[in-house]
Design an enzyme around this catalytic site. Structure first.
Site, PDB file in Angstrom:
ATOM      1  N   GLY A   1       0.824  -1.213   0.000  1.00 12.35           N
ATOM      2  CA  GLY A   1       0.000   0.000   0.000  1.00 12.35           C
ATOM      3  C   GLY A   1       0.856   1.260   0.000  1.00 12.35           C
ATOM      4  O   GLY A   1       2.090   1.201  -0.028  1.00 12.35           O
TER       5      GLY A   1
ATOM      6  N   ALA B   1      -5.206  -1.909   5.693  1.00 14.33           N
ATOM      7  CA  ALA B   1      -6.478  -1.279   6.057  1.00 14.33           C
ATOM      8  C   ALA B   1      -7.373  -1.154   4.834  1.00 14.33           C
ATOM      9  O   ALA B   1      -6.897  -1.137   3.698  1.00 14.33           O
ATOM     10  CB  ALA B   1      -6.233   0.115   6.640  1.00 14.33           C
TER      11      ALA B   1
ATOM     12  N   THR C   1      -9.460   1.474   3.018  1.00 15.45           N
ATOM     13  CA  THR C   1      -9.432   2.943   3.074  1.00 15.45           C
ATOM     14  C   THR C   1     -10.345   3.627   2.051  1.00 15.45           C
ATOM     15  O   THR C   1     -10.262   4.833   1.863  1.00 15.45           O
ATOM     16  CB  THR C   1      -7.987   3.459   2.858  1.00 15.45           C
TER      17      THR C   1
ATOM     18  N   TYR D   1     -15.926   4.333   7.803  1.00 16.98           N
ATOM     19  CA  TYR D   1     -14.477   4.141   7.875  1.00 16.98           C
ATOM     20  C   TYR D   1     -13.954   4.562   9.250  1.00 16.98           C
ATOM     21  O   TYR D   1     -13.194   3.828   9.895  1.00 16.98           O
ATOM     22  CB  TYR D   1     -13.794   4.940   6.756  1.00 16.98           C
TER      23      TYR D   1
ATOM     24  N   LYS E   1     -12.211   2.099  12.141  1.00 20.57           N
ATOM     25  CA  LYS E   1     -10.854   2.387  12.628  1.00 20.57           C
ATOM     26  C   LYS E   1     -10.873   2.615  14.144  1.00 20.57           C
ATOM     27  O   LYS E   1      -9.939   2.216  14.855  1.00 20.57           O
ATOM     28  CB  LYS E   1     -10.250   3.593  11.903  1.00 20.57           C
TER      29      LYS E   1
ATOM     30  N   TRP F   1      -5.014  12.950   6.113  1.00 24.27           N
ATOM     31  CA  TRP F   1      -4.755  13.541   4.797  1.00 24.27           C
ATOM     32  C   TRP F   1      -3.427  13.036   4.209  1.00 24.27           C
ATOM     33  O   TRP F   1      -2.549  13.803   3.854  1.00 24.27           O
ATOM     34  CB  TRP F   1      -4.739  15.059   4.892  1.00 24.27           C
TER      35      TRP F   1
END
Length: 279
Positions: free
Chosen positions: A9, A59, A61, A126, A130, A151
């Site tokens: 990733g 994850a 995302t 999301y 998390k 971000w």
């Protein structure tokens, strides 16, 4: 031995390059090598490898997809998967580094910054998963670092910087949201901090790590495209509706990370560094 989940990733790739530079041995996995949603397989893999450190970067995302078509997968990866990794880490006595998000907060803070112990109140799926991942790590483990970031951008994978650059190739004018505030994070800075907490044996617990200074998406876009002829115009969130609700304000307090002696560049410096690394 170091184990890295989500090694292909955006963040995992950055971390691999950093560990390579430091000459550190690690095993990098993705879903093909270790399916974290399979509890038995995860336990078997980790028990055989016996890592001392696990960087858990894997994850789900896709923030908007998590609201509907990706909801089940989001839960499986971010909650069940994290729980499976935590149980296996505990079984072999490994330290776990779990990456979380500013989306665990509701974004209603009117002044100041979100402290590491601020109450979580996610407003989208999301963020919810998390936050549940964080809870699982805290309940199962003692030796852990939860690092919330925001971000995220970097040279590997899809992100806002590349999206802006691509759009700028075909458009003279872009409209970008100017009423959501946060802190951009270069994957390089984040990877360096992940390594730093382990190397320095920092106190276990929750940390916030992004680049310094805050901005809106509009201000971020303007900086990305400052050397182009593209006109960047501000719009409100109402004018740019998205499936998943984003926090209006998710500036996180970095003082705990700074107190360790870790140097955090501003997001402007980080962006310049990332863009220079593309040449």
């Amino acid at each position: 031995m170091i184990l890295l989940t989500g090694g292909n990733g955006q963040l995992g790739t950055e971390l691999r390059h950093l560990l390579d530079e430091k000459g550190m041995k690690y095993v990098s996995t993705d879903a093909a090598e270790m399916d974290i949603t399979d509890a038995k397989a995860t336990m078997a893999y980790i028990e055989e490898l016996k890592p001392t450190v696990i960087y858990h970067c894997a994850a789900y995302t896709a923030v908007d997809k998590a609201e509907d078509e990706g909801k089940e997968l989001d839960e499986k990866i971010n909650v069940d998967g994290t729980r499976n990794v935590a149980f296996a880490a505990k079984a072999v006595g490994a330290t776990l580094v779990y990456i979380s998000t500013d989306y665990v907060f509701d974004g209603t803070l009117k002044d100041g910054e979100y402290a590491v112990d601020a109450p979580v109140n996610p407003q989208n799926e999301y963020g919810r998963t998390k936050a549940l991942g964080e809870k699982a790590v805290q309940e199962i483990m003692d030796d852990y670092y939860i690092i919330r970031t925001s971000w995220v951008f970097g040279k590997y994978g899809h992100n806002f910087v590349f999206t802006m650059q691509k759009l700028a190739q075909t458009r003279d004018e872009l409209t970008i949201v100017d009423d959501q505030y946060g802190r951009p994070t270069w994957t390089r800075t984040l990877a360096e901090f992940m390594h730093f907490v382990i190397a320095q044996k920092a106190p276990f617990g929750i940390y916030h790590l992004s680049n310094d200074n805050a901005c809106t998406w509009y201000e971020f876009a303007k900086e990305i495209l400052k050397d182009t002829d593209v006109k960047v115009l501000p719009v409100t969130s109402e004018q740019f509706p998205q499936k998943a609700k984003r926090p209006q304000y998710s500036v996180m307090d970095l003082s705990k990370a700074k107190s360790l002696g870790f140097n955090i560049p501003t997001w402007q410096e980080a962006l310049a560094g990332m863009l220079a690394s593309l040449d």
